[in-house]
Design a protein around this motif. Structure first.
Motif, PDB file in Angstrom:
ATOM      1  N   ILE A   5       0.863  -1.176   0.000  1.00 49.70           N
ATOM      2  CA  ILE A   5       0.000   0.000   0.000  1.00 49.70           C
ATOM      3  C   ILE A   5       0.900   1.225   0.000  1.00 49.70           C
ATOM      4  CG2 ILE A   5      -1.844  -1.158   1.267  1.00 49.70           C
ATOM      5  CD1 ILE A   5      -0.855   0.269   3.791  1.00 49.70           C
ATOM      6  N   ASN A   6       0.316   2.409  -0.222  1.00 49.01           N
ATOM      7  CA  ASN A   6       1.072   3.650  -0.080  1.00 49.01           C
ATOM      8  C   ASN A   6       0.110   4.777   0.257  1.00 49.01           C
ATOM      9  OD1 ASN A   6       0.082   4.904  -2.634  1.00 49.01           O
ATOM     10  ND2 ASN A   6       1.264   3.245  -3.585  1.00 49.01           N
ATOM     11  N   SER A  23       4.763   0.668   0.124  1.00 54.43           N
ATOM     12  CA  SER A  23       5.573   0.916  -1.072  1.00 54.43           C
ATOM     13  C   SER A  23       5.738   2.414  -1.319  1.00 54.43           C
ATOM     14  CB  SER A  23       4.910   0.282  -2.292  1.00 54.43           C
ATOM     15  OG  SER A  23       4.724  -1.105  -2.103  1.00 54.43           O
ATOM     16  N   PRO A  24       6.943   2.876  -1.673  1.00 52.92           N
ATOM     17  CA  PRO A  24       7.131   4.282  -2.049  1.00 52.92           C
ATOM     18  C   PRO A  24       6.319   4.625  -3.292  1.00 52.92           C
ATOM     19  CG  PRO A  24       9.236   3.201  -1.633  1.00 52.92           C
ATOM     20  CD  PRO A  24       8.206   2.126  -1.687  1.00 52.92           C
ATOM     21  N   SER A  28       9.785   5.617  -6.147  1.00 52.97           N
ATOM     22  CA  SER A  28      10.795   6.432  -5.469  1.00 52.97           C
ATOM     23  C   SER A  28      11.910   5.539  -4.931  1.00 52.97           C
ATOM     24  CB  SER A  28      10.151   7.207  -4.308  1.00 52.97           C
ATOM     25  OG  SER A  28      11.124   7.866  -3.534  1.00 52.97           O
ATOM     26  N   PRO A  29      13.172   5.927  -5.159  1.00 54.85           N
ATOM     27  CA  PRO A  29      14.290   5.068  -4.739  1.00 54.85           C
ATOM     28  C   PRO A  29      14.339   4.914  -3.226  1.00 54.85           C
ATOM     29  CG  PRO A  29      15.091   7.233  -5.411  1.00 54.85           C
ATOM     30  CD  PRO A  29      13.648   7.172  -5.807  1.00 54.85           C
ATOM     31  N   SER A 332      17.619  -5.550   4.555  1.00 56.17           N
ATOM     32  CA  SER A 332      16.317  -5.044   4.114  1.00 56.17           C
ATOM     33  C   SER A 332      16.284  -3.517   4.166  1.00 56.17           C
ATOM     34  CB  SER A 332      15.201  -5.607   5.005  1.00 56.17           C
ATOM     35  OG  SER A 332      13.951  -5.005   4.708  1.00 56.17           O
ATOM     36  N   ASN A 333      15.539  -2.920   3.231  1.00 57.41           N
ATOM     37  CA  ASN A 333      15.259  -1.484   3.261  1.00 57.41           C
ATOM     38  C   ASN A 333      13.770  -1.234   3.036  1.00 57.41           C
ATOM     39  OD1 ASN A 333      15.057  -2.186   0.595  1.00 57.41           O
ATOM     40  ND2 ASN A 333      16.453  -0.614  -0.175  1.00 57.41           N
ATOM     41  N   GLU A 334      12.943  -2.195   3.467  1.00 54.08           N
ATOM     42  CA  GLU A 334      11.495  -2.100   3.293  1.00 54.08           C
ATOM     43  C   GLU A 334      10.828  -1.574   4.558  1.00 54.08           C
ATOM     44  OE1 GLU A 334      10.224  -2.571   0.500  1.00 54.08           O
ATOM     45  OE2 GLU A 334      11.283  -4.121  -0.625  1.00 54.08           O
ATOM     46  N   ILE A 335       9.691  -0.879   4.347  1.00 59.26           N
ATOM     47  CA  ILE A 335       8.842  -0.433   5.445  1.00 59.26           C
ATOM     48  C   ILE A 335       7.601  -1.321   5.488  1.00 59.26           C
ATOM     49  CG2 ILE A 335       7.413   1.434   6.354  1.00 59.26           C
ATOM     50  CD1 ILE A 335       9.266   3.428   5.117  1.00 59.26           C
TER      51      ILE A 335
END
Length: 523
Positions: A5-6, A23-24, A28-29, A332-335
């Motif tokens: 979602i965003n 998700s950005p 977005s990087p 990881s670099n996920e939210i």
């Protein structure tokens, strides 16, 4: 795991008790993946500071804006008043950190402790503190005073008003700690807190939380050999440690997890033991000490990891949990976000000293007996599951007061007896510690003697073997001497025989002289 979602609308529509990938927007990087970082939410923005990746500490400050669902780098500049600061080894860049702590205070992000690139230098033997001003986009190193703690990483830091409570961690020499220090952010003065015995064992990578501004909770963590699933409670008024009798779900040992408190519920996610990552997200009701499992993920899910962070923010009046980063074989670099369902508030279990708890329990029991004797004055206490009407006892009020007085007297006796028992237990524990120490020394001495006996035994075996060999040689030497005597005798006989034979053949010198005389006479 739900679909990505965003935006705030996506957060508001997220399902309850389920982790969802955030998700950005527009591809977005994302920032570099990492773990052992620190994170906090300030005004609809998630700030991520430092961390570690491939053995290298990071010095960046990354920001995720929940309103626009985009990432950006903060790049704070050093306060111009600190350009000549003694800790200016990093120049104008924020120092590279891992295993540090981060709290939000006023307009600042307060960064505490952690492992830096210069952790082995003499200037970093004490805990460092930095301030990041998110509004001015600047940072500064802070001079602290008082009894400054030794430098460390993997500690826990909790905010109580304008004070920081720091517990445990691992110092630069890999020594595990279980000390407690308080930093007054108004004066920047450190104070070491000496609590009663019975606190947590030395550990790092645990989690901590403050509840009702009176209690410090410590959960899990690890030593160098094992992980913990124990729960400790420190009464910040009496400085007494206790281990609450937690109920509900069994919680497996874990280290490197993250925690966040929402109202009276303490949520724990991630972490793991020496073999596996923890797949379940758990929550403990801090007023009742009851554990329950919120949700679970697969064994290879990014949330079944260590070194992640957990924060909370409010969206449309509802609080949500925000998890970021971590390592489970992959950085990881996920939210991820989880929206907890509102839980019914219930009558708290007693967050009190044992004596007060016993007294309160006695009063409650007596009250139930008194009010139960007369249907007109019966009290039914409201809970989550019952809607009741409370009636005021009238005719038995004097009797009730008298009973309370008696119980208060008994409570005083119980408290006194409890103090005596605690004192006896403390003395017995000291004796046990001394006995264990003596036993350890005796065991070492016994092992040393056993090793010496084993060495002497081996030496005796070698000597016996050498003696046996020598005896055989001596026995053979005696036989050789006899043979040598026989040979000597034989040689002597042979020499005598040879001499006799020669004399017979030559007649000897006298025969030669006589022969010579005969020749002369003839002439």
């Amino acid at each position: 795991m739900g679909e990505g979602i965003n935006g705030d609308a996506g957060l508001a529509a997220a399902p309850y008790h389920q982790w969802v990938l955030l998700s950005p927007a527009g591809g977005s990087p994302r920032p570099p993946a990492r773990y052992k970082h620190a994170a906090q939410v300030v005004q609809d923005k998630l700030y991520v500071v430092g961390g570690s990746r491939n053995g290298r500490s990071l010095s960046d400050v990354q920001v995720f804006d929940f309103r626009t669902s985009t990432w950006s780098a903060l790049n704070p500049t050093r306060d111009s008043n600190q350009l000549n600061h003694e800790n200016n080894a990093a120049g104008g860049s924020f120092p590279a950190l891992a295993g540090h702590s981060l709290v939000k205070w006023k307009n600042y992000l307060v960064v505490v402790a952690g492992n830096t690139r210069s952790s082995s230098s003499s200037s970093s033997n004490k805990v460092s503190v930095w301030l990041i001003d998110v509004q001015a986009n600047s940072w500064s190193a802070v001079d602290t005073y008082g009894k400054v703690p030794t430098a460390r990483g993997g500690q826990s830091v909790s905010l109580l008003g304008s004070r920081l409570l720091m517990f445990g961690g691992e110092d630069n020499k890999r020594r595990l700690l279980n000390d407690l220090h308080i930093l007054d952010l108004e004066t920047m003065m450190w104070e070491e807190i000496k609590s009663e015995k019975g606190g947590p064992a030395p550990r790092y990578d645990h989690s901590a939380a403050v509840y009702t501004d009176q209690y410090l909770l410590i959960f899990g963590g690890s030593s160098h050999s094992t992980c913990f699933n124990d729960l400790y409670l420190l009464d910040l008024q009496t400085l007494e440690w206790s281990q609450p009798d937690a109920q509900g779900a069994h919680i497996t040992p874990r280290s490197g997890h993250a925690g966040a408190m929402i109202d009276e519920n303490w949520y724990i996610v991630g972490g793991g033991d020496n073999a596996n990552g923890s797949t379940d997200t758990v929550v403990m009701n801090a007023s009742k000490f009851v554990w329950s499992v919120v949700t679970s993920v697969s064994a290879r899910d990014p949330l079944a990891c260590e070194g992640l962070t957990l924060c909370s923010t409010t969206v449309d009046g509802e609080k949500v949990l925000i998890a970021f980063g971590g390592y489970n074989g992959k950085y990881s670099n996920e939210i991820f976000v989880l929206k907890p369902k509102a839980r019914n508030l219930v009558q708290p279990r007693l967050l009190q000293s044992p004596a007060a708890a016993a007294a309160a329990a006695s009063v409650t029991a007596a009250y139930a007996v008194i009010t139960g004797t007369d249907e007109k004055t019966r009290d039914i206490v409201a809970t989550d599951d019952f809607d009741i009407k409370r009636a005021q006892p009238a005719s038995n009020s004097k009797k009730f007061v008298a009973e309370i007085d008696v119980l208060n007297g008994e409570n005083g006796k119980l408290a006194s007896r409890l103090a005596e028992v605690r004192d006896e237990n403390s003395k017995l524990k000291d004796k046990l510690d001394m006995a264990n120490l003596s036993y350890g020394e005796l065991a070492k001495e016994l092992k040393s003697v056993q090793d010496q006996l084993a060495a002497e035994g081996s030496r005796c075996q070698k000597l016996e073997s050498q003696i046996a060999t020598a005896r055989k040689r001596l026995e053979s030497a005696g036989s050789l001497e006899n043979e040598l005597d026989v040979l000597h005798q034989q040689i002597s006989q042979v020499e005598q025989t040879i001499a006799t034979t020669q004399r017979r053949k030559s007649g000897g010198v006298w025969k030669w002289v006589a022969g010579s005389a005969e020749v002369s006479d003839d002439e």
